[in-house]
Structures are given as structure tokens and as C-alpha cells.
Write a protein that holds these residues in place. Structure first.
Motif, mmCIF file in Angstrom:
data_model
loop_
_atom_site.group_PDB
_atom_site.id
_atom_site.type_symbol
_atom_site.label_atom_id
_atom_site.label_comp_id
_atom_site.label_asym_id
_atom_site.label_seq_id
_atom_site.Cartn_x
_atom_site.Cartn_y
_atom_site.Cartn_z
ATOM 1 N N THR A 271 -10.947 -10.181 8.273
ATOM 2 C CA THR A 271 -9.306 -10.789 8.253
ATOM 3 C C THR A 271 -8.534 -9.719 7.549
ATOM 4 O OG1 THR A 271 -10.115 -13.022 7.812
ATOM 5 C CG2 THR A 271 -8.118 -12.200 6.407
ATOM 6 N N VAL A 272 -9.696 -8.731 6.273
ATOM 7 C CA VAL A 272 -9.002 -7.480 6.113
ATOM 8 C C VAL A 272 -8.819 -6.530 6.741
ATOM 9 C CG1 VAL A 272 -9.720 -5.263 4.014
ATOM 10 C CG2 VAL A 272 -10.625 -8.388 4.010
ATOM 11 N N ASP A 273 -7.521 -5.956 6.871
ATOM 12 C CA ASP A 273 -6.667 -5.310 7.527
ATOM 13 C C ASP A 273 -6.947 -4.021 6.294
ATOM 14 O OD1 ASP A 273 -5.560 -3.176 9.171
ATOM 15 O OD2 ASP A 273 -3.965 -5.213 9.684
ATOM 16 N N MET A 274 -7.954 -2.569 6.809
ATOM 17 C CA MET A 274 -7.974 -1.575 6.358
ATOM 18 C C MET A 274 -6.575 -0.368 6.300
ATOM 19 S SD MET A 274 -9.676 -2.268 3.163
ATOM 20 C CE MET A 274 -10.602 -0.688 2.828
ATOM 21 N N SER A 275 -5.900 -0.903 7.731
ATOM 22 C CA SER A 275 -5.153 -0.273 8.227
ATOM 23 C C SER A 275 -3.992 -0.298 7.268
ATOM 24 C CB SER A 275 -5.178 -0.226 9.809
ATOM 25 O OG SER A 275 -4.315 -1.129 9.915
ATOM 26 N N LEU A 276 -3.437 -1.024 6.739
ATOM 27 C CA LEU A 276 -2.399 -1.103 5.816
ATOM 28 C C LEU A 276 -2.657 -1.374 4.475
ATOM 29 C CD1 LEU A 276 -0.919 -4.726 7.383
ATOM 30 C CD2 LEU A 276 -0.515 -2.572 7.714
ATOM 31 N N GLU A 277 -1.386 -0.287 3.871
ATOM 32 C CA GLU A 277 -1.541 0.154 2.798
ATOM 33 C C GLU A 277 -1.253 -1.291 1.680
ATOM 34 O OE1 GLU A 277 1.608 3.240 1.217
ATOM 35 O OE2 GLU A 277 0.077 4.412 2.787
ATOM 36 N N GLY A 328 -19.430 -10.482 -0.256
ATOM 37 C CA GLY A 328 -19.853 -10.417 -1.630
ATOM 38 C C GLY A 328 -18.122 -11.235 -2.451
ATOM 39 N N VAL A 329 -18.619 -10.697 -3.590
ATOM 40 C CA VAL A 329 -17.149 -10.948 -4.598
ATOM 41 C C VAL A 329 -16.639 -9.755 -5.019
ATOM 42 C CG1 VAL A 329 -15.973 -12.120 -6.217
ATOM 43 C CG2 VAL A 329 -17.497 -13.359 -5.316
ATOM 44 N N VAL A 330 -15.285 -9.233 -5.050
ATOM 45 C CA VAL A 330 -14.698 -7.863 -5.132
ATOM 46 C C VAL A 330 -13.618 -8.290 -6.044
ATOM 47 C CG1 VAL A 330 -14.850 -6.558 -3.542
ATOM 48 C CG2 VAL A 330 -13.131 -7.969 -3.398
ATOM 49 N N GLU A 335 -8.913 -1.130 -3.453
ATOM 50 C CA GLU A 335 -8.689 -0.450 -2.413
ATOM 51 C C GLU A 335 -10.329 -0.165 -2.511
ATOM 52 O OE1 GLU A 335 -6.367 -0.999 -5.461
ATOM 53 O OE2 GLU A 335 -4.630 -0.434 -4.334
ATOM 54 N N LYS A 336 -10.580 -0.004 -3.905
ATOM 55 C CA LYS A 336 -12.038 0.394 -4.456
ATOM 56 C C LYS A 336 -13.191 -0.572 -3.990
ATOM 57 C CE LYS A 336 -14.517 2.765 -8.320
ATOM 58 N NZ LYS A 336 -15.334 1.914 -8.298
ATOM 59 N N THR A 337 -12.939 -1.347 -4.214
ATOM 60 C CA THR A 337 -13.801 -2.586 -3.889
ATOM 61 C C THR A 337 -13.767 -2.704 -2.866
ATOM 62 O OG1 THR A 337 -12.531 -4.612 -4.562
ATOM 63 C CG2 THR A 337 -14.091 -3.152 -7.053
ATOM 64 N N LEU A 338 -13.360 -3.197 -2.740
ATOM 65 C CA LEU A 338 -13.241 -3.611 -0.926
ATOM 66 C C LEU A 338 -13.786 -2.584 0.359
ATOM 67 C CD1 LEU A 338 -9.702 -5.310 -0.134
ATOM 68 C CD2 LEU A 338 -11.846 -6.552 0.189
ATOM 69 N N ARG A 339 -13.780 -1.241 -0.145
ATOM 70 C CA ARG A 339 -14.304 -0.066 0.616
ATOM 71 C C ARG A 339 -15.979 -0.325 0.106
ATOM 72 N NH1 ARG A 339 -10.893 2.644 3.943
ATOM 73 N NH2 ARG A 339 -8.825 2.657 2.871
ATOM 74 N N GLU A 340 -16.319 -0.541 -1.366
ATOM 75 C CA GLU A 340 -17.760 -0.277 -1.703
ATOM 76 C C GLU A 340 -18.169 -1.115 -0.974
ATOM 77 O OE1 GLU A 340 -16.857 0.951 -5.730
ATOM 78 O OE2 GLU A 340 -17.114 -0.976 -5.829
ATOM 79 N N LEU A 341 -17.965 -2.087 -0.076
ATOM 80 C CA LEU A 341 -18.608 -3.186 0.629
ATOM 81 C C LEU A 341 -18.740 -2.977 2.178
ATOM 82 C CD1 LEU A 341 -16.987 -7.136 -0.301
ATOM 83 C CD2 LEU A 341 -19.305 -5.717 -1.384
ATOM 84 N N GLY A 342 -18.226 -1.649 2.415
ATOM 85 C CA GLY A 342 -18.492 -1.232 4.146
ATOM 86 C C GLY A 342 -17.190 -1.593 4.520
ATOM 87 N N ILE A 343 -15.975 -2.881 4.283
ATOM 88 C CA ILE A 343 -15.000 -3.095 4.703
ATOM 89 C C ILE A 343 -13.890 -1.891 5.514
ATOM 90 C CG2 ILE A 343 -13.313 -4.686 4.524
ATOM 91 C CD1 ILE A 343 -14.693 -6.562 2.722
ATOM 92 N N GLY A 344 -13.760 -2.177 6.772
ATOM 93 C CA GLY A 344 -12.982 -0.904 7.015
ATOM 94 C C GLY A 344 -13.840 0.282 7.917
#
Ligand code: MRU
Length: 345
Positions: A271-277, A328-330, A335-344
Motif C-alpha cells: 500500500t506504500v507508494d514510494m514514488s510519491l513525495e 514492523g511499526v514505524v 521518509e526515513k523509517t519506511l525506507r529503513e524497513l526496505g519498503i520501496g
């Protein structure tokens, strides 16, 4: 009760428009039937839409009378385009279709029968992974829920909206299964009443205490100190943590902030769309006027009235206390914590 079932040559969709009164399955034999079921909300909820579209694509591929692999691929891509226009907001739809096309391309060249089998395998994987992801999300999320919590939720982010168990309702189910004696307030969710019809139905069937309120009651409920936290699902989350979800969600987030209550969003990484700012880039579906002027087919507003009917709204990340994912829970900064989970990635 299964939201959908793949039967090899046919795909069954539980028609959620009839719930809770009527539980009937629609038998789909080709992709236009699946597209129509998504459009009319027979199957709805972001992850369920993605999985249904994946199976719809398999049906479309199965019915092609084409031997040449390249032509086969081109025709399947066209069908994916058609399926992807059914509902614009939930990114899971495109995510699932892209994943299906990637699987097809990686199986090329091959005989149509082999290609269809590879696609069917991938659709089943998407479905299975969603179910497993929801169980994980439930385990992570329930740690945020105190014993005896009174939880407000909106729309339906339950088993019906997914391959099973649910996202927001999965967190509630996991807390219930952990013996936390939680209770739920379900907002009815105008105009199509997913809260009243679907969330209330799921909770009653599971024996989780549930109280139905109309959407306008949430503020007073909080002011009276009758709720401890809010948990909702999502249709699309931008890389900064802005959340698109069912219309009315934003209002609940503002109210939660005013009353000092945690506001949680539960959603799988699909559900996470890392292409959108930010949420400003999320397309918001606008649906037809009759959904607002009519209740169960009966006109409740005068002819000639103007209607605005956005199906979703965007809650800014600053109002979201935490996002519960299957990894996990972020917490902010997202911007930082979602990337840390490897999302995107
Ligand atoms: O219009 P709907 O019923 O498809 O909207 C559903 C929602 O807004 C859900 O909260 C969201 O898709 C998350 S479902 C796990």
C-alpha cells in the motif's frame, strides 16, 4: 467466509454489496466480470482489489486465443491496463498487476498454457502473502493496544478488504486473541456504509464487542472520553507518510489530535507508494451522485441538488502516530523509517 476463491478456470468473488443480509458469490469467467465487480465494490478494500485484479488478469490471459508469445504478452498488457483503470486510489491494484506482468515477462518465451500457469501461481502467491502479512501486522500492531482499549475504526479494513484477517481489524483481532478484552466503535462510513454493513458484521461474527456510531458522532465520543485510540487502514501511503483512506478518515485524525489520542494506520508494504513525495500526488476517486442522494436505492435528497462524492481523503503524516506494516511499526519521520524497513526497494 472467503472474500474470493480461485477455482482453476473460474474465480469467485463474494458480493459485498449484499452484506450483511445476503452472502452470495459472483462467478467470474473472464476479466470484464472482475473489472465490473471491482468498479461496483462487490470486492473492495485495497489489498482485496489487488488480489482480485491479479486473478482477473489470469482469466483474461486464459481466454486469449493467441499462440505467439509476444502477441500474448501485448494482449495481457492491454487487459492489465483495463483492469488498472477500475479504481484509481488504492495503489495495491497497480502493484499487483505490475507484479503479474513481471512474472509473465520473466516466464517468456513459453507456450500460452505455461504462461497462464505461471501467472496463476503468482496470483495465488499474492493472495497467500497478503494473508500471511496481515497476521504479522496483527502481531506487531497489537503491541500498541493496551488491555481494555476502546478502539474507534472507520470503513472496513478487515478480512473482507483483504485476503483474510484484515489490516486495522487484523490488529484488533490480534489484540482480542491476546486476551486484551478490547472493544470497538465502528463508524458507519457514509455513503456506502462499509462500517455499518461490513466491519460491524465481521466483529459480531468474531464475538468482539462492537458499537456502531454514525460518522458525525466521533467527536462527541472522544470528548466524552469513551475512546482510547483510533486505528484505520489505508489505500495508499506516500513516501512522507501521508495516508489516503476512506472519506472521513482525515476528520477522525484531526479529532484524535485535538483529544490527545493515538491515531494508527495499518497497511501492508504493497500500500506504500514510494514514488510519491506526498499525499498531494494521490489520485482521489470521485464516485457517482446517487451514492449520496440515495440510501439503499431510496432517494433521500431532492432532485436538482448538487453532490460532491470523493471516496477517499488524505490525512497528513503529522497526524499519524505510527504506521503498522507487515514488516514492523514505524513512526515519524516516515521518509526515513519506511525506507529503513526496505519498503520501496
Ligand atoms: O471504497 P472501499 O470500500 O474500497 O474503501 C476501503 C478503504 O478505504 C479501506 O480502509 C482501505 O482500502 C484499507 S483495506 C485493508
Amino acid at each position: 467466509m472467503e472474500t474470493m476463491r480461485w477455482e482453476g478456470r473460474e474465480f469467485l468473488i463474494l458480493d459485498q454489496t449484499g452484506l450483511p443480509g445476503r452472502a452470495e458469490y459472483i462467478r467470474c469467467r473472464d476479466y470484464p466480470e472482475v473489472a465490473e465487480a471491482i468498479r461496483r465494490l462487490s470486492v473492495r478494500g485495497a489489498p482485496a482489489i489487488g488480489a482480485a485484479a491479479a486473478f482477473g488478469l489470469v482469466l483474461g490471459a486464459m481466454n486469449l486465443k493467441v499462440d505467439d508469445p509476444l502477441e500474448f504478452l501485448a494482449r495481457v498488457e492491454e487487459i492489465a491496463d483495463r483492469l488498472s483503470t477500475t479504481r484509481p486510489t488504492a495503489v495495491n491494484l497497480n502493484w499487483a498487476l505490475e507484479r503479474m506482468l513481471a512474472r509473465l515477462r520473466s516466464s517468456m518465451p513459453g507456450k500460452p498454457g505455461e504462461l497462464v500457469a505461471a501467472m496463476a501461481g503468482e496470483a495465488e502467491k499474492i493472495y497467500r502473502e497478503d494473508l500471511e502479512g496481515n497476521r504479522k501486522m496483527g502481531r506487531f500492531g497489537q503491541e500498541l493496544i493496551p488491555a481494555g482499549a476502546r478502539i474507534l475504526t472507520h470503513c472496513n479494513a478487515g478480512a473482507l478488504a483483504t485476503a483474510g484477517y484484515g489490516t486495522a481489524l487484523g490488529v484488533i483481532r490480534a489484540a482480542h486473541e491476546a486476551g486484551k478484552k478490547v472493544c470497538v466503535y465502528a463508524g458507519e462510513t457514509r455513503p456506502l456504509l462499509q462500517g455499518a454493513r461490513l466491519t460491524a458484521w465481521e466483529m459480531v461474527r468474531d464475538g468482539i464487542p462492537v458499537t456502531l456510531i454514525t460518522d458525525g458522532m466521533a467527536g462527541y465520543l472522544m470528548a466524552k472520553g469513551m475512546v482510547d485510540l483510533v486505528v484505520v487502514g489505508a489505500d495508499r501511503i506516500a513516501s512522507n507518510g501521508d495516508v489516503a483512506n476512506k472519506i472521513g478518515t482525515y476528520g477522525l485524525a484531526v479529532l484524535a489530535r485535538e483529544h490527545g489520542l493515538p491515531f494508527y494506520v495499518a497497511a501492508p508494504f504493497s500500500t506504500v507508494d514510494m514514488s510519491l513525495e506526498s499525499g498531494a500526488g494521490i489520485p482521489i476517486e470521485e464516485r457517482n451522485a446517487e451514492e449520496v442522494t440515495h440510501l439503499a436505492g431510496v432517494r433521500v435528497a431532492p432532485e436538482g441538488v448538487g453532490v460532491w462524492n470523493p471516496a477517499f481523503d488524505v490525512t497528513p503524516a503529522r497526524l499519524v502516530s505510527a504506521i503498522i506494516t507487515d514488516r514492523g511499526v514505524v513512526r515519524p519521520p516516515y521518509e526515513k523509517t519506511l525506507r529503513e524497513l526496505g519498503i520501496g526497494e
